[in-house]
Design a protein around this motif. Structure first.
Motif, PDB file in Angstrom:
ATOM      1  N   THR A 244       0.870  -1.175   0.000  1.00  9.35           N
ATOM      2  CA  THR A 244       0.000   0.000   0.000  1.00  9.35           C
ATOM      3  C   THR A 244       0.909   1.228   0.000  1.00  9.35           C
ATOM      4  O   THR A 244       2.061   1.137   0.437  1.00  9.35           O
ATOM      5  N   PRO A 245       0.435   2.367  -0.512  1.00  7.70           N
ATOM      6  CA  PRO A 245       1.321   3.532  -0.590  1.00  7.70           C
ATOM      7  C   PRO A 245       1.878   3.967   0.763  1.00  7.70           C
ATOM      8  O   PRO A 245       1.131   4.183   1.718  1.00  7.70           O
ATOM      9  N   VAL A 246       3.179   4.056   0.847  1.00 10.19           N
ATOM     10  CA  VAL A 246       3.894   4.533   2.027  1.00 10.19           C
ATOM     11  C   VAL A 246       4.917   5.552   1.530  1.00 10.19           C
ATOM     12  O   VAL A 246       5.634   5.284   0.557  1.00 10.19           O
ATOM     13  N   TYR A 247       4.991   6.710   2.190  1.00 11.81           N
ATOM     14  CA  TYR A 247       5.856   7.783   1.723  1.00 11.81           C
ATOM     15  C   TYR A 247       6.931   8.089   2.763  1.00 11.81           C
ATOM     16  O   TYR A 247       6.647   8.186   3.955  1.00 11.81           O
ATOM     17  N   VAL A 248       8.163   8.231   2.290  1.00 15.49           N
ATOM     18  CA  VAL A 248       9.294   8.535   3.148  1.00 15.49           C
ATOM     19  C   VAL A 248       9.793   9.943   2.816  1.00 15.49           C
ATOM     20  O   VAL A 248      10.099  10.239   1.661  1.00 15.49           O
ATOM     21  N   PHE A 249       9.847  10.786   3.841  1.00 18.78           N
ATOM     22  CA  PHE A 249      10.316  12.155   3.670  1.00 18.78           C
ATOM     23  C   PHE A 249      11.493  12.398   4.602  1.00 18.78           C
ATOM     24  O   PHE A 249      11.561  11.854   5.693  1.00 18.78           O
ATOM     25  N   ARG A 250      12.409  13.235   4.167  1.00 18.43           N
ATOM     26  CA  ARG A 250      13.502  13.699   5.004  1.00 18.43           C
ATOM     27  C   ARG A 250      13.290  15.180   5.267  1.00 18.43           C
ATOM     28  O   ARG A 250      13.190  15.974   4.333  1.00 18.43           O
ATOM     29  N   THR A 251      13.211  15.540   6.545  1.00 13.84           N
ATOM     30  CA  THR A 251      12.968  16.926   6.896  1.00 13.84           C
ATOM     31  C   THR A 251      13.671  17.250   8.201  1.00 13.84           C
ATOM     32  O   THR A 251      13.563  16.498   9.174  1.00 13.84           O
ATOM     33  N   GLY A 252      14.398  18.336   8.223  1.00 16.89           N
ATOM     34  CA  GLY A 252      15.091  18.746   9.428  1.00 16.89           C
ATOM     35  C   GLY A 252      16.050  17.708   9.967  1.00 16.89           C
ATOM     36  O   GLY A 252      16.242  17.599  11.174  1.00 16.89           O
ATOM     37  N   GLY A 253      16.653  16.937   9.074  1.00 20.31           N
ATOM     38  CA  GLY A 253      17.588  15.909   9.505  1.00 20.31           C
ATOM     39  C   GLY A 253      16.939  14.660  10.047  1.00 20.31           C
ATOM     40  O   GLY A 253      17.615  13.784  10.592  1.00 20.31           O
ATOM     41  N   ARG A 254      15.603  14.554   9.909  1.00 24.34           N
ATOM     42  CA  ARG A 254      14.887  13.386  10.404  1.00 24.34           C
ATOM     43  C   ARG A 254      14.096  12.735   9.279  1.00 24.34           C
ATOM     44  O   ARG A 254      13.763  13.370   8.279  1.00 24.34           O
ATOM     45  N   LEU A 255      13.792  11.459   9.471  1.00 23.23           N
ATOM     46  CA  LEU A 255      12.941  10.731   8.539  1.00 23.23           C
ATOM     47  C   LEU A 255      11.515  10.720   9.067  1.00 23.23           C
ATOM     48  O   LEU A 255      11.287  10.514  10.263  1.00 23.23           O
ATOM     49  N   VAL A 256      10.570  10.925   8.178  1.00 23.84           N
ATOM     50  CA  VAL A 256       9.151  10.803   8.518  1.00 23.84           C
ATOM     51  C   VAL A 256       8.537   9.831   7.529  1.00 23.84           C
ATOM     52  O   VAL A 256       8.691   9.987   6.313  1.00 23.84           O
ATOM     53  N   VAL A 257       7.866   8.802   8.047  1.00 19.13           N
ATOM     54  CA  VAL A 257       7.224   7.795   7.207  1.00 19.13           C
ATOM     55  C   VAL A 257       5.718   7.977   7.343  1.00 19.13           C
ATOM     56  O   VAL A 257       5.168   7.918   8.445  1.00 19.13           O
ATOM     57  N   VAL A 258       5.038   8.208   6.228  1.00 21.35           N
ATOM     58  CA  VAL A 258       3.609   8.496   6.221  1.00 21.35           C
ATOM     59  C   VAL A 258       2.877   7.419   5.432  1.00 21.35           C
ATOM     60  O   VAL A 258       3.320   7.023   4.356  1.00 21.35           O
ATOM     61  N   GLY A 259       1.760   6.946   5.983  1.00 16.51           N
ATOM     62  CA  GLY A 259       0.920   6.015   5.248  1.00 16.51           C
ATOM     63  C   GLY A 259       1.051   4.583   5.673  1.00 16.51           C
ATOM     64  O   GLY A 259       0.439   3.698   5.067  1.00 16.51           O
ATOM     65  N   VAL A 260       1.841   4.294   6.735  1.00 21.14           N
ATOM     66  CA  VAL A 260       1.918   2.931   7.246  1.00 21.14           C
ATOM     67  C   VAL A 260       0.534   2.527   7.718  1.00 21.14           C
ATOM     68  O   VAL A 260      -0.106   3.269   8.472  1.00 21.14           O
ATOM     69  N   PRO A 261       0.009   1.374   7.295  1.00 21.60           N
ATOM     70  CA  PRO A 261      -1.366   0.997   7.625  1.00 21.60           C
ATOM     71  C   PRO A 261      -1.664   1.057   9.120  1.00 21.60           C
ATOM     72  O   PRO A 261      -0.916   0.528   9.941  1.00 21.60           O
ATOM     73  N   ASP A 262      -2.775   1.754   9.452  1.00 23.05           N
ATOM     74  CA  ASP A 262      -3.269   1.830  10.834  1.00 23.05           C
ATOM     75  C   ASP A 262      -2.248   2.413  11.785  1.00 23.05           C
ATOM     76  O   ASP A 262      -2.244   2.090  12.967  1.00 23.05           O
ATOM     77  N   ALA A 263      -1.352   3.259  11.283  1.00 23.27           N
ATOM     78  CA  ALA A 263      -0.279   3.787  12.132  1.00 23.27           C
ATOM     79  C   ALA A 263      -0.339   5.301  12.163  1.00 23.27           C
ATOM     80  O   ALA A 263      -0.985   5.946  11.343  1.00 23.27           O
ATOM     81  N   GLU A 264       0.372   5.871  13.134  1.00 25.06           N
ATOM     82  CA  GLU A 264       0.530   7.309  13.174  1.00 25.06           C
ATOM     83  C   GLU A 264       1.420   7.732  12.001  1.00 25.06           C
ATOM     84  O   GLU A 264       2.201   6.949  11.482  1.00 25.06           O
ATOM     85  N   THR A 265       1.332   8.973  11.605  1.00 25.08           N
ATOM     86  CA  THR A 265       2.107   9.454  10.464  1.00 25.08           C
ATOM     87  C   THR A 265       3.498   9.876  10.895  1.00 25.08           C
ATOM     88  O   THR A 265       3.894  11.032  10.775  1.00 25.08           O
ATOM     89  N   ARG A 266       4.244   8.927  11.418  1.00 22.96           N
ATOM     90  CA  ARG A 266       5.646   9.128  11.781  1.00 22.96           C
ATOM     91  C   ARG A 266       6.269   7.748  11.834  1.00 22.96           C
ATOM     92  O   ARG A 266       5.574   6.751  11.754  1.00 22.96           O
ATOM     93  N   HIS A 267       7.583   7.702  11.998  1.00 18.29           N
ATOM     94  CA  HIS A 267       8.210   6.398  11.872  1.00 18.29           C
ATOM     95  C   HIS A 267       8.010   5.487  13.062  1.00 18.29           C
ATOM     96  O   HIS A 267       7.997   4.277  12.921  1.00 18.29           O
ATOM     97  N   GLU A 268       7.828   6.041  14.272  1.00 13.10           N
ATOM     98  CA  GLU A 268       7.690   5.192  15.428  1.00 13.10           C
ATOM     99  C   GLU A 268       6.277   4.624  15.468  1.00 13.10           C
ATOM    100  O   GLU A 268       5.483   4.917  16.352  1.00 13.10           O
TER     101      GLU A 268
END
Length: 288
Positions: A244-268
Motif C-alpha cells: 500500500t502507498p507509504v511515503y518517506v520524507f527527510r525533513t530537518g535531519g529526520r525521517l518521517v514515514v507516512v501512510g503505514v497501515p493503521d499507524a501514526e504518520t511518523r516512523h515510530e
C-alpha cells in the motif's frame, strides 16, 4: 540480496532459514542474516511482526518455527554470557531499595545459588561499568529516585557486565526524552566502536540511531527487507513491502514515514503486521 556483507567472515551472529509462525499465521520465513563484529543492525517493523521474538530466539528463550541461530559459533542457548541484553525502559518503583551500583552488580554477580558473595575485583568491575555508561556520579543513589534515562544507562551497564560480543537491544529508547535517547544511543554505539561489539537494535523510531546504523532489517506484511538505510528507507521500497502507498520524507535531519497501515504518520509506528507470504526483494541505490 545476501545477508552477509562482502569480505566478512566468522560472523558474530548467524541466522539461517529462520521462520516464525504465530497462531497458524506465518509472520516471516526464509531469513538469512550474518552480523559481523562491530556491525550495527536496526530491526524495524510494526508491532506484532516478530521483532522481539527474534531476539528471544537468539537468547535461546523461544524456538523459531524453523531455521538455526548461532552466536559466536555456538548454537543459541539460554544464559549465553556472550550476549548482552538491554530491555525497554520501564521505571522502577520509587521505593526500590537497590542503589544504582547494586543494579549493575546484578550483571557482574551473574546467577549464583543463595545470596551473591562478592568476588575479588567485583567492585572495581562495577565501578568500571558505571563509568562506562556515565553513571558514576549517582552510583550510590537509590534507583527508584533516578530518572528514566539514568535507570536505562544502568541497564546498559548491566548488559555489558560479561563483556559480550553481541548486544541485543529491545526498544531501549522507548519512554525516554530526546536528550536521553541520544545519550543512551551514544553509549551503546561507543561500546560498539571501542570493543567491536555487534549490535542488533529493535526500534520503532530510526531517527535517534540513523547515523550509526550499518544495515536495516525491516519486517512487515509477512515479508522482510535487508539493506543499508538508503536502500531500505525509500518510498518505493516500503510501498512494495506493505503493499500500500507509504511515503518517506527527510525533513530537518529526520525521517518521517507516512501512510503505514493503521499507524501514526511518523516512523515510530505501532500497528499489527498485515498478512502476506514470502520475502521482499530489495532494489539498490538511491536515497529517499
Amino acid at each position: 540480496m545476501s545477508g552477509t556483507p562482502a569480505g566478512v567472515s566468522a560472523p558474530v551472529l548467524s541466522i539461517r532459514g529462520a521462520s516464525l509462525q504465530r497462531d497458524d499465521r506465518e509472520l516471516w520465513a526464509g531469513l538469512d542474516l550474518d552480523v559481523a563484529a562491530g556491525e550495527f543492525i536496526a530491526v524495524l517493523g510494526p508491532s506484532g511482526s516478530g521483532k522481539t521474538t527474534l531476539l528471544r530466539s537468539i537468547l535461546g528463550l523461544q524456538p523459531l518455527s524453523a531455521g538455526s541461530v548461532t552466536v559466536d559459533g555456538t548454537a543459541a542457548r539460554r544464559g549465553n554470557s556472550r550476549i548482552g541484553y538491554v530491555p525497554q525502559q520501564r521505571p522502577l518503583p520509587p521505593d526500590t531499595s537497590l542503589r544504582a551500583r547494586d543494579l549493575v552488580a546484578l550483571g557482574v554477580h551473574g546467577i549464583r545459588f543463595g545470596l551473591p558473595i562478592p568476588r575479588r575485583g567485583d567492585r572495581a568491575r562495577v565501578d568500571e561499568l558505571l563509568k562506562g555508561v556515565e553513571a558514576a556520579h549517582y552510583a550510590d543513589r537509590p534507583v527508584g529516585l533516578l530518572s528514566g534515562g539514568e535507570q536505562q544507562r544502568l541497564r546498559v551497564g548491566q548488559a555489558l557486565a560479561d563483556d559480550p560480543v553481541l548486544l541485543l537491544c529491545d526498544e531501549p529508547l522507548s519512554n525516554l526524552d530526546l536528550a536521553n535517547q541520544r545519550a543512551v544511543a551514544e553509549i551503546i554505539d561507543r561500546r560498539r566502536r571501542q570493543h567491536d561489539t555487534a549490535v542488533l537494535f529493535v526500534t520503532h523510531d530510526i531517527n535517534p540511531i540513523l547515523d550509526r546504523v550499518d544495515r536495516i532489517l525491516y519486517i512487515a506484511g509477512g515479508r522482510f527487507l535487508l539493506g543499508t538505510p538508503d536502500e531500505v528507507l525509500r518510498t518505493e521500497v516500503l510501498t512494495a513491502l506493505y503493499g500500500t502507498p507509504v511515503y518517506v520524507f527527510r525533513t530537518g535531519g529526520r525521517l518521517v514515514v507516512v501512510g503505514v497501515p493503521d499507524a501514526e504518520t511518523r516512523h515510530e509506528h505501532e500497528t499489527s503486521a498485515t498478512q502476506g507470504p514470502g520475502t521482499g526483494t530489495l532494489p539498490t541505490g538511491g536515497a529517499a
